[in-house]
Design a protein around this motif. Structure first.
Motif, PDB file in Angstrom:
ATOM      1  N   VAL A  24     -66.542 -29.990  51.772  1.00 37.33           N
ATOM      2  CA  VAL A  24     -66.231 -28.570  51.954  1.00 37.33           C
ATOM      3  C   VAL A  24     -66.252 -27.818  50.628  1.00 37.33           C
ATOM      4  CG1 VAL A  24     -64.924 -28.951  54.059  1.00 37.33           C
ATOM      5  CG2 VAL A  24     -63.735 -29.005  51.873  1.00 37.33           C
ATOM      6  N   ALA A  25     -66.017 -28.517  49.521  1.00 38.47           N
ATOM      7  CA  ALA A  25     -66.125 -27.860  48.214  1.00 38.47           C
ATOM      8  C   ALA A  25     -67.556 -27.416  47.956  1.00 38.47           C
ATOM      9  CB  ALA A  25     -65.653 -28.806  47.116  1.00 38.47           C
ATOM     10  N   LEU A  26     -68.521 -28.203  48.433  1.00 39.20           N
ATOM     11  CA  LEU A  26     -69.926 -27.877  48.223  1.00 39.20           C
ATOM     12  C   LEU A  26     -70.409 -26.763  49.148  1.00 39.20           C
ATOM     13  CD1 LEU A  26     -71.408 -31.485  47.832  1.00 39.20           C
ATOM     14  CD2 LEU A  26     -71.037 -29.789  46.025  1.00 39.20           C
ATOM     15  N   ILE A  27     -69.948 -26.763  50.397  1.00 40.87           N
ATOM     16  CA  ILE A  27     -70.485 -25.811  51.370  1.00 40.87           C
ATOM     17  C   ILE A  27     -69.593 -24.591  51.570  1.00 40.87           C
ATOM     18  CG2 ILE A  27     -71.677 -27.651  52.590  1.00 40.87           C
ATOM     19  CD1 ILE A  27     -69.545 -27.612  54.710  1.00 40.87           C
ATOM     20  N   ASN A  28     -68.445 -24.541  50.904  1.00 44.43           N
ATOM     21  CA  ASN A  28     -67.515 -23.434  51.121  1.00 44.43           C
ATOM     22  C   ASN A  28     -68.106 -22.054  50.851  1.00 44.43           C
ATOM     23  OD1 ASN A  28     -64.589 -22.393  51.446  1.00 44.43           O
ATOM     24  ND2 ASN A  28     -65.187 -21.655  49.441  1.00 44.43           N
ATOM     25  N   PRO A  29     -68.855 -21.849  49.739  1.00 39.92           N
ATOM     26  CA  PRO A  29     -69.415 -20.503  49.518  1.00 39.92           C
ATOM     27  C   PRO A  29     -70.268 -20.002  50.686  1.00 39.92           C
ATOM     28  CG  PRO A  29     -69.599 -21.814  47.535  1.00 39.92           C
ATOM     29  CD  PRO A  29     -69.152 -22.747  48.627  1.00 39.92           C
ATOM     30  N   TRP A  30     -70.897 -20.909  51.389  1.00 39.75           N
ATOM     31  CA  TRP A  30     -71.734 -20.500  52.528  1.00 39.75           C
ATOM     32  C   TRP A  30     -70.883 -19.886  53.632  1.00 39.75           C
ATOM     33  CZ3 TRP A  30     -72.196 -22.335  57.670  1.00 39.75           C
ATOM     34  CH2 TRP A  30     -73.295 -21.832  58.359  1.00 39.75           C
ATOM     35  N   PHE A  31     -69.637 -20.361  53.792  1.00 39.01           N
ATOM     36  CA  PHE A  31     -68.765 -19.794  54.814  1.00 39.01           C
ATOM     37  C   PHE A  31     -68.408 -18.346  54.494  1.00 39.01           C
ATOM     38  CE2 PHE A  31     -67.172 -24.369  55.437  1.00 39.01           C
ATOM     39  CZ  PHE A  31     -68.166 -24.623  56.371  1.00 39.01           C
ATOM     40  N   GLY A  32     -68.211 -18.052  53.203  1.00 34.32           N
ATOM     41  CA  GLY A  32     -67.948 -16.669  52.812  1.00 34.32           C
ATOM     42  C   GLY A  32     -69.146 -15.773  53.076  1.00 34.32           C
ATOM     43  N   LYS A  33     -70.345 -16.278  52.765  1.00 35.00           N
ATOM     44  CA  LYS A  33     -71.552 -15.498  53.043  1.00 35.00           C
ATOM     45  C   LYS A  33     -71.753 -15.329  54.544  1.00 35.00           C
ATOM     46  CE  LYS A  33     -73.912 -16.859  48.772  1.00 35.00           C
ATOM     47  NZ  LYS A  33     -75.074 -17.567  48.170  1.00 35.00           N
ATOM     48  N   LEU A  34     -71.380 -16.333  55.309  1.00 35.25           N
ATOM     49  CA  LEU A  34     -71.469 -16.237  56.761  1.00 35.25           C
ATOM     50  C   LEU A  34     -70.593 -15.098  57.277  1.00 35.25           C
ATOM     51  CD1 LEU A  34     -72.716 -17.745  59.241  1.00 35.25           C
ATOM     52  CD2 LEU A  34     -70.567 -19.013  59.390  1.00 35.25           C
ATOM     53  N   TYR A  35     -69.419 -14.953  56.678  1.00 37.35           N
ATOM     54  CA  TYR A  35     -68.534 -13.844  57.047  1.00 37.35           C
ATOM     55  C   TYR A  35     -69.178 -12.510  56.681  1.00 37.35           C
ATOM     56  CZ  TYR A  35     -64.430 -10.863  57.331  1.00 37.35           C
ATOM     57  OH  TYR A  35     -63.551  -9.854  57.650  1.00 37.35           O
ATOM     58  N   ASP A  36     -69.738 -12.417  55.475  1.00 37.71           N
ATOM     59  CA  ASP A  36     -70.366 -11.165  55.044  1.00 37.71           C
ATOM     60  C   ASP A  36     -71.510 -10.762  55.972  1.00 37.71           C
ATOM     61  OD1 ASP A  36     -68.663 -10.900  52.843  1.00 37.71           O
ATOM     62  OD2 ASP A  36     -69.978 -12.072  51.544  1.00 37.71           O
ATOM     63  N   GLN A  37     -72.204 -11.737  56.548  1.00 38.32           N
ATOM     64  CA  GLN A  37     -73.363 -11.451  57.385  1.00 38.32           C
ATOM     65  C   GLN A  37     -73.010 -11.258  58.860  1.00 38.32           C
ATOM     66  OE1 GLN A  37     -76.018 -14.720  56.648  1.00 38.32           O
ATOM     67  NE2 GLN A  37     -76.361 -14.175  54.489  1.00 38.32           N
TER      68      GLN A  37
ATOM     69  N   LEU B 149     -59.414  -8.709  44.730  1.00 43.09           N
ATOM     70  CA  LEU B 149     -59.451  -7.446  45.478  1.00 43.09           C
ATOM     71  C   LEU B 149     -59.657  -6.239  44.563  1.00 43.09           C
ATOM     72  CD1 LEU B 149     -56.534  -8.135  47.985  1.00 43.09           C
ATOM     73  CD2 LEU B 149     -58.972  -8.051  48.531  1.00 43.09           C
ATOM     74  N   SER B 150     -59.154  -6.326  43.337  1.00 42.68           N
ATOM     75  CA  SER B 150     -59.218  -5.163  42.449  1.00 42.68           C
ATOM     76  C   SER B 150     -60.431  -5.160  41.522  1.00 42.68           C
ATOM     77  CB  SER B 150     -57.946  -5.086  41.593  1.00 42.68           C
ATOM     78  OG  SER B 150     -57.801  -6.250  40.802  1.00 42.68           O
ATOM     79  N   GLU B 151     -60.984  -6.339  41.227  1.00 44.12           N
ATOM     80  CA  GLU B 151     -62.028  -6.403  40.198  1.00 44.12           C
ATOM     81  C   GLU B 151     -63.395  -6.842  40.719  1.00 44.12           C
ATOM     82  OE1 GLU B 151     -61.441  -5.208  37.339  1.00 44.12           O
ATOM     83  OE2 GLU B 151     -59.244  -5.086  37.442  1.00 44.12           O
ATOM     84  N   MET B 152     -63.464  -7.468  41.875  1.00 47.60           N
ATOM     85  CA  MET B 152     -64.742  -7.980  42.376  1.00 47.60           C
ATOM     86  C   MET B 152     -65.418  -6.968  43.312  1.00 47.60           C
ATOM     87  SD  MET B 152     -65.250 -10.821  40.936  1.00 47.60           S
ATOM     88  CE  MET B 152     -64.195 -10.957  39.485  1.00 47.60           C
ATOM     89  N   PRO B 153     -66.752  -6.990  43.410  1.00 49.57           N
ATOM     90  CA  PRO B 153     -67.471  -6.019  44.250  1.00 49.57           C
ATOM     91  C   PRO B 153     -67.079  -6.135  45.722  1.00 49.57           C
ATOM     92  CG  PRO B 153     -68.977  -7.179  42.780  1.00 49.57           C
ATOM     93  CD  PRO B 153     -67.667  -7.880  42.682  1.00 49.57           C
ATOM     94  N   ALA B 154     -66.920  -4.995  46.371  1.00 46.86           N
ATOM     95  CA  ALA B 154     -66.495  -4.987  47.779  1.00 46.86           C
ATOM     96  C   ALA B 154     -67.521  -5.652  48.683  1.00 46.86           C
ATOM     97  CB  ALA B 154     -66.247  -3.542  48.241  1.00 46.86           C
ATOM     98  N   GLU B 155     -68.811  -5.532  48.349  1.00 47.03           N
ATOM     99  CA  GLU B 155     -69.847  -6.102  49.216  1.00 47.03           C
ATOM    100  C   GLU B 155     -69.888  -7.642  49.144  1.00 47.03           C
ATOM    101  OE1 GLU B 155     -71.758  -4.867  45.285  1.00 47.03           O
ATOM    102  OE2 GLU B 155     -70.333  -4.044  46.738  1.00 47.03           O
ATOM    103  N   GLN B 156     -69.202  -8.220  48.158  1.00 49.24           N
ATOM    104  CA  GLN B 156     -69.133  -9.675  48.039  1.00 49.24           C
ATOM    105  C   GLN B 156     -67.713 -10.190  48.270  1.00 49.24           C
ATOM    106  OE1 GLN B 156     -70.953  -9.961  44.007  1.00 49.24           O
ATOM    107  NE2 GLN B 156     -72.529 -11.208  44.990  1.00 49.24           N
TER     108      GLN B 156
END
Length: 454
Positions: free
Chosen positions: A313-326, A125-132
């Motif tokens: 789910v370890a392989l496809i998990n990042p896609w779920f985060g991008k799905l939230y962003d979109q 929350l403190s160090e990573m970009p808000a858009e990601q």
């Protein structure tokens, strides 16, 4: 990826590995329960405290995470988490015929994950970009949710190769190397702590309430005297929580900022976040124990049942985060809950191990899709100044719910072991999964209401 993000990645990696290892070992002992019951001559309800007690201590440590992050530097907390893991593993390895020593080691070791998980989320929350934010929070959610699912597979493999002690011997070098990486990379992000008071009375009241609550649940599966004891202890827990609420109004600071629950969105997301973990830990305990006791499957094979879903789910998990962003939270959270429910319904047709593997793949996809994105939804709906308090509140609820799920699963699964045969044990497992499916159905309604309000 910006220059500051590139610089922060090794530091985040060190915290994430420590959090993952501490959470992995959380459920690694689940598949060893039948072996430990014979080795230490204890019951299933007693041996399950190796996991439920671990989760209670994690909850208590996470309850203090907001205070700890104010009071101590990032590197000091990282060092403390490493020390608790090493000391706990050492005590556990010394246990030969003393179940109490093994349990003590597990309780000490739980401090590692209890410190590292909130630290990881705060760092994001403190160090990573808000858009990601959705991407990184989803990855954090994968760590705290995937590791318990991988734990039985890892524990079964270690137990088959060299006995349950190999679980601790294998993870110690990983933690040592992670500590070396953290010492090199965390210095730039570590700042001196501030002197803030610690609410010892609030902590003592909640600690006693949490422990009694889990013990009370275990008593409900016994005879009538045990059930009466359990009901009485639950009443004591209610009284302790009322006492905690009174203490809050007489202190200037809160150990847990319960005023956050005044926001409807916080209440709804908290329920989803904690209850997903309850179901997750219940399932991760019931499946390996069920197949070992009912079909005499080895610890390794029982752990392997959970592996395909966990790896997927370890392989496809990042896609779920991008799905939230979109798309926002509605699709991944509500869709994930529906997928979890489908997996639970499938397993009620339990007949062969292939059914369980198929169920767990569906269940794992839904769990990972909804879990991390639920916390992201909550974080984005409150001011940044309150995010550390929210992190402490949600982390505590998550681990307490996981502890309840473990105790509940062991209690319900143990009921037919006294007088019935293996087919009845399978039927008992089907009932557990059916009840969990109905429970998830209720969570779907909560999720729909949350986003309709938004």
């Amino acid at each position: 990826m910006t220059k500051s993000t590139v610089k922060a990645m090794p530091a985040l990696l060190s915290i994430a590995i420590l959090a993952f290892t501490g959470t992995l070992i959380e459920t690694s002992m689940n598949v060893t329960f039948p072996t430990l019951m014979r080795t230490f001559n204890v019951s299933l309800r007693a041996v399950q405290w190796l996991t439920s007690g671990y989760l209670v201590v994690m909850a208590l440590t996470m309850m203090c995470s907001a205070f700890l992050q104010w009071r101590f530097s990032l590197r000091a907390l990282f060092d403390t988490a490493t020390v608790t893991f090493v000391c706990g593993a050492g005590l556990s390895l010394l246990a030969t015929h003393q179940f109490g020593l093994l349990l003590l080691g597990r309780l000490i070791q739980a401090g590692c994950a209890g410190i590292a998980i909130p630290l990881m989320i705060t760092f994001i929350l403190s160090e990573m970009p808000a858009e990601q934010l959705g991407y990184y929070m989803s990855t954090a959610g994968m760590i705290v949710n995937l590791a318990p699912a991988l734990g039985p597979t890892f524990g079964g493999l270690m137990t088959t190769w060299g006995g349950w002690r190999l679980i601790f011997l294998t993870t110690l070098p990983i933690v040592a190397l992670t500590w070396l990486l953290g010492r090199r990379t965390l210095t730039a992000f570590s700042h001196p702590g501030q002197r803030v008071p610690f609410q010892f009375r609030q902590f003592g009241v909640l600690a006693l309430a949490f422990l009694l609550f889990n013990f009370a649940l275990g008593q409900l599966g016994g005879n009538w005297s045990h059930r009466l004891t359990g009901v009485g202890l639950l009443c004591v827990c209610v009284a302790l929580l009322a006492g905690f609420n009174r203490l809050r109004h007489h202190n200037t600071t809160d150990l847990l900022n319960l005023s956050l629950f005044q926001q409807p969105a916080v209440r709804a997301t908290f329920m989803l976040y904690a209850m997903i973990q309850l179901v997750n830990l219940c399932v991760s305990l019931v499946i390996p124990t069920l197949v070992q006791l009912a079909q005499h499957v080895t610890a390794f094979r029982s752990g392997l049942i959970l592996l395909p879903g966990s790896l997927l789910v370890a392989l496809i998990n990042p896609w779920f985060g991008k799905l939230y962003d979109q798309l926002g939270g509605r699709v991944p959270i509500v869709g994930g809950l529906l997928t979890m429910m489908a997996g639970l319904v499938l397993t009620t047709r339990y007949q062969r191990l292939t059914w369980v593997i198929g169920f767990f793949i569906l269940f794992s996809v839904g769990r990972t899709m909804s879990f991390g994105n639920t916390l992201t939804t909550a974080m984005q709906r409150i001011p940044q100044a309150l995010q550390a308090d929210l992190n402490a509140l949600y982390s505590t609820g998550q681990q307490l719910a996981g502890s309840v799920g473990t105790t509940l699963g062991a209690t319900l699964l143990a009921l037919p072991l006294k007088t019935t045969s293996h087919p009845s044990i399978l039927l008992n497992g089907q009932v557990i999964f059916g009840l969990l499916a109905v429970y998830i159905c209720g969570l779907v309604l909560v999720g729909l209401k949350l986003f309709r309000r938004a």
